[in-house]
Design a protein around this motif. Structure first.
Motif, PDB file in Angstrom:
ATOM      1  N   ALA A 109       0.887  -1.191   0.066  1.00 54.83           N
ATOM      2  CA  ALA A 109       0.105  -0.064  -0.091  1.00 54.83           C
ATOM      3  C   ALA A 109       1.090   1.275   0.064  1.00 54.83           C
ATOM      4  CB  ALA A 109      -1.046  -0.046   1.160  1.00 54.83           C
ATOM      5  N   LEU A 110       0.465   2.443  -0.700  1.00 55.61           N
ATOM      6  CA  LEU A 110       1.199   3.591  -0.908  1.00 55.61           C
ATOM      7  C   LEU A 110       0.622   4.430   0.366  1.00 55.61           C
ATOM      8  CD1 LEU A 110       1.255   4.226  -4.530  1.00 55.61           C
ATOM      9  CD2 LEU A 110       3.181   3.344  -3.214  1.00 55.61           C
ATOM     10  N   PRO A 111       1.203   4.583   1.415  1.00 55.45           N
ATOM     11  CA  PRO A 111       0.770   5.712   2.355  1.00 55.45           C
ATOM     12  C   PRO A 111       0.775   7.134   2.015  1.00 55.45           C
ATOM     13  CG  PRO A 111       2.917   4.728   2.862  1.00 55.45           C
ATOM     14  CD  PRO A 111       2.562   4.060   1.771  1.00 55.45           C
ATOM     15  N   ILE A 112      -0.072   7.895   2.073  1.00 56.65           N
ATOM     16  CA  ILE A 112      -0.093   9.091   1.705  1.00 56.65           C
ATOM     17  C   ILE A 112      -0.944  10.112   2.851  1.00 56.65           C
ATOM     18  CG2 ILE A 112      -0.639  10.689  -0.096  1.00 56.65           C
ATOM     19  CD1 ILE A 112      -1.323   8.104  -1.816  1.00 56.65           C
ATOM     20  N   VAL A 113      -0.324  11.246   2.984  1.00 61.13           N
ATOM     21  CA  VAL A 113      -1.243  12.202   3.949  1.00 61.13           C
ATOM     22  C   VAL A 113      -1.600  13.245   2.967  1.00 61.13           C
ATOM     23  CG1 VAL A 113       1.015  13.632   4.580  1.00 61.13           C
ATOM     24  CG2 VAL A 113      -1.146  13.572   6.139  1.00 61.13           C
ATOM     25  N   VAL A 114      -3.050  13.700   3.147  1.00 64.37           N
ATOM     26  CA  VAL A 114      -3.582  14.538   2.543  1.00 64.37           C
ATOM     27  C   VAL A 114      -4.488  15.491   3.445  1.00 64.37           C
ATOM     28  CG1 VAL A 114      -5.312  13.003   1.657  1.00 64.37           C
ATOM     29  CG2 VAL A 114      -4.908  15.210   0.329  1.00 64.37           C
ATOM     30  N   ASN A 115      -4.850  16.797   3.099  1.00 62.39           N
ATOM     31  CA  ASN A 115      -5.607  17.614   3.894  1.00 62.39           C
ATOM     32  C   ASN A 115      -7.163  17.190   3.455  1.00 62.39           C
ATOM     33  OD1 ASN A 115      -4.946  18.912   1.541  1.00 62.39           O
ATOM     34  ND2 ASN A 115      -6.412  20.674   1.870  1.00 62.39           N
ATOM     35  N   ALA A 116      -8.160  17.328   4.432  1.00 62.96           N
ATOM     36  CA  ALA A 116      -9.384  17.273   4.207  1.00 62.96           C
ATOM     37  C   ALA A 116     -10.210  17.607   2.912  1.00 62.96           C
ATOM     38  CB  ALA A 116     -10.354  17.260   5.495  1.00 62.96           C
ATOM     39  N   ASP A 117      -9.848  18.982   2.719  1.00 62.74           N
ATOM     40  CA  ASP A 117     -10.484  19.678   1.896  1.00 62.74           C
ATOM     41  C   ASP A 117     -10.026  19.151   0.247  1.00 62.74           C
ATOM     42  OD1 ASP A 117     -11.909  21.238   3.047  1.00 62.74           O
ATOM     43  OD2 ASP A 117     -10.633  22.666   3.367  1.00 62.74           O
ATOM     44  N   SER A 118      -8.806  19.060  -0.100  1.00 66.41           N
ATOM     45  CA  SER A 118      -8.124  18.261  -1.028  1.00 66.41           C
ATOM     46  C   SER A 118      -8.772  16.792  -1.268  1.00 66.41           C
ATOM     47  CB  SER A 118      -6.756  18.081  -0.949  1.00 66.41           C
ATOM     48  OG  SER A 118      -6.232  19.444  -1.068  1.00 66.41           O
ATOM     49  N   LEU A 119      -8.883  16.198  -0.280  1.00 71.03           N
ATOM     50  CA  LEU A 119      -9.835  14.977  -0.233  1.00 71.03           C
ATOM     51  C   LEU A 119     -11.263  15.178  -0.925  1.00 71.03           C
ATOM     52  CD1 LEU A 119      -8.895  12.641   2.893  1.00 71.03           C
ATOM     53  CD2 LEU A 119      -8.420  11.914   0.533  1.00 71.03           C
ATOM     54  N   ALA A 120     -11.657  15.998  -0.488  1.00 70.67           N
ATOM     55  CA  ALA A 120     -13.025  16.243  -0.749  1.00 70.67           C
ATOM     56  C   ALA A 120     -13.376  16.684  -2.085  1.00 70.67           C
ATOM     57  CB  ALA A 120     -13.933  17.141   0.141  1.00 70.67           C
ATOM     58  N   VAL A 121     -12.454  17.649  -2.619  1.00 69.93           N
ATOM     59  CA  VAL A 121     -12.537  18.271  -3.960  1.00 69.93           C
ATOM     60  C   VAL A 121     -12.062  17.414  -5.372  1.00 69.93           C
ATOM     61  CG1 VAL A 121     -11.848  20.358  -5.126  1.00 69.93           C
ATOM     62  CG2 VAL A 121     -12.587  20.636  -2.704  1.00 69.93           C
ATOM     63  N   TRP A 122     -10.692  16.911  -4.983  1.00 68.17           N
ATOM     64  CA  TRP A 122     -10.052  16.411  -6.243  1.00 68.17           C
ATOM     65  C   TRP A 122      -9.124  15.418  -5.897  1.00 68.17           C
ATOM     66  CZ3 TRP A 122      -4.690  16.293  -6.126  1.00 68.17           C
ATOM     67  CH2 TRP A 122      -4.237  17.019  -5.361  1.00 68.17           C
ATOM     68  N   PHE A 123      -8.620  15.097  -4.884  1.00 71.11           N
ATOM     69  CA  PHE A 123      -7.611  13.778  -4.801  1.00 71.11           C
ATOM     70  C   PHE A 123      -8.195  12.647  -4.695  1.00 71.11           C
ATOM     71  CE2 PHE A 123      -4.410  11.548  -2.485  1.00 71.11           C
ATOM     72  CZ  PHE A 123      -3.312  12.077  -3.081  1.00 71.11           C
ATOM     73  N   LEU A 124      -9.449  12.257  -4.368  1.00 73.18           N
ATOM     74  CA  LEU A 124      -9.964  11.094  -4.668  1.00 73.18           C
ATOM     75  C   LEU A 124     -10.099  10.865  -6.066  1.00 73.18           C
ATOM     76  CD1 LEU A 124     -12.523  10.450  -1.791  1.00 73.18           C
ATOM     77  CD2 LEU A 124     -10.348   9.549  -2.026  1.00 73.18           C
TER      78      LEU A 124
END
Length: 307
Positions: A94-109
């Motif tokens: 698995a690739l472990p990555i840290v990301v902020n909540a807003d990026s997750l919600a807007v574009w990262f997923l």
């Protein structure tokens, strides 16, 4: 020079990701005694205590160095096996990555969805404020991060992704109650006196926006924050503002339609709050990390403003 057998490194990393020796044993299909023996051998070879036997287990300062090595070796082995066709159909490490909540919600997923369709990978996501996410890179917990920090962490390379633009907004009922006569009469002091919605106690954006507004007015900066609600989930944060609990900063991609429809009011037109975002990743050669980075670069360009 100490030797680091891959099975010992894998066991060490698994204990930290699973939290306990027993959980790691189940994941690795070995006995807890075997896990303990591998950890003991690794600590003996390094001459350091690497693991705090707490619940969950935590790496010591020396253990963080070994964890970074374990992650790097594991990813290199997975890449090599994949290129040689030896993966047997099982997912890569698995690739472990840290990301902020807003990026997750807007574009990262959206970026992750594209990667998972082209590579045999899984993801281990950590959510943290973009101002603090690089600490997980330093500890070896993650291999890559969406961060607001432009200075590269040791052993990492960094590139600019773009600007996440936030707009200060509130529900019409909230504006009518707390800012009568809006848009006249609203200043930084009045904004600070009204209830504010913060994501969590690491969230300083609303406070920073108030301070910048007051400084632009030439007035004294408030000594303390006004009343606050803490809502630590991106969708719920926006809903709390839409329901009138308080005002707050929402990414323009999320609040733009609400402003257009009148469900939210932009409190300071022409005064956005811009946060530059960066992508930091380990320098370790990895086809999976390369593909992930390229996809993150392309998808973020569709949602973030250019500097």
């Amino acid at each position: 020079m100490p030797q680091f057998p891959s099975e010992q490194l894998l066991t060490f990393a698994t204990v930290l990701s699973e939290g306990t020796l027993e959980a790691a044993a189940r994941m690795l299909h070995i006995t807890p005694s075997a896990v303990s023996q591998r950890l003991k051998a690794l600590e003996q070879s390094t001459g350091r205590v690497l693991l705090q036997r707490s619940n969950p287990a935590q790496a010591t300062e020396a253990g963080e160095v070994v964890l970074r090595l374990a992650r790097q070796v594991g990813q290199l082995e997975a890449d090599a096996g994949n290129e040689l066709g030896l993966d047997g159909g099982s997912p890569q490490l698995a690739l472990p990555i840290v990301v902020n909540a807003d990026s997750l919600a807007v574009w990262f997923l959206k970026a992750l969805a594209q990667v998972s369709g082209s590579l045999n990978v899984t993801f281990d996501l950590h959510r943290d404020d973009e101002q603090h996410s690089t600490s997980l890179l330093r500890s070896g917990t993650v291999m890559a991060a969406v961060t607001a920090t432009p200075e590269p962490v040791q052993g990492c390379r960094v590139e600019s992704l773009g600007i996440m633009r936030y707009l200060p907004v509130a529900a019409p009922t909230f504006v009518a109650r707390w800012f009568p006569g809006f848009p006249t009469g609203l200043d930084g002091a009045a904004l600070n006196a009204a209830p504010t919605v913060d994501f969590d106690r690491k969230d300083t954006y609303q406070w920073a926006f108030v301070q910048s507004w007051v400084k632009a007015e030439g007035g004294p900066v408030p000594e303390r924050k006004g009343p606050r609600h803490y809502v630590p989930a991106s969708q719920d944060f926006g809903d709390a503002i839409r329901l009138g609990l308080g005002w707050g900063l929402i990414p323009e991609a999320q609040c733009g339609p609400d402003i257009a429809d009148g469900r939210l009011i932009e409190l300071a037109p022409g005064q956005p709050f811009d946060v530059p975002l960066y992508w930091q990743r380990w320098r370790t050669a990895s086809s999976a990390l390369d593909t992930l980075s390229e996809t993150v670069r392309k998808v973020s360009a569709q949602y973030l403003r250019r500097p």
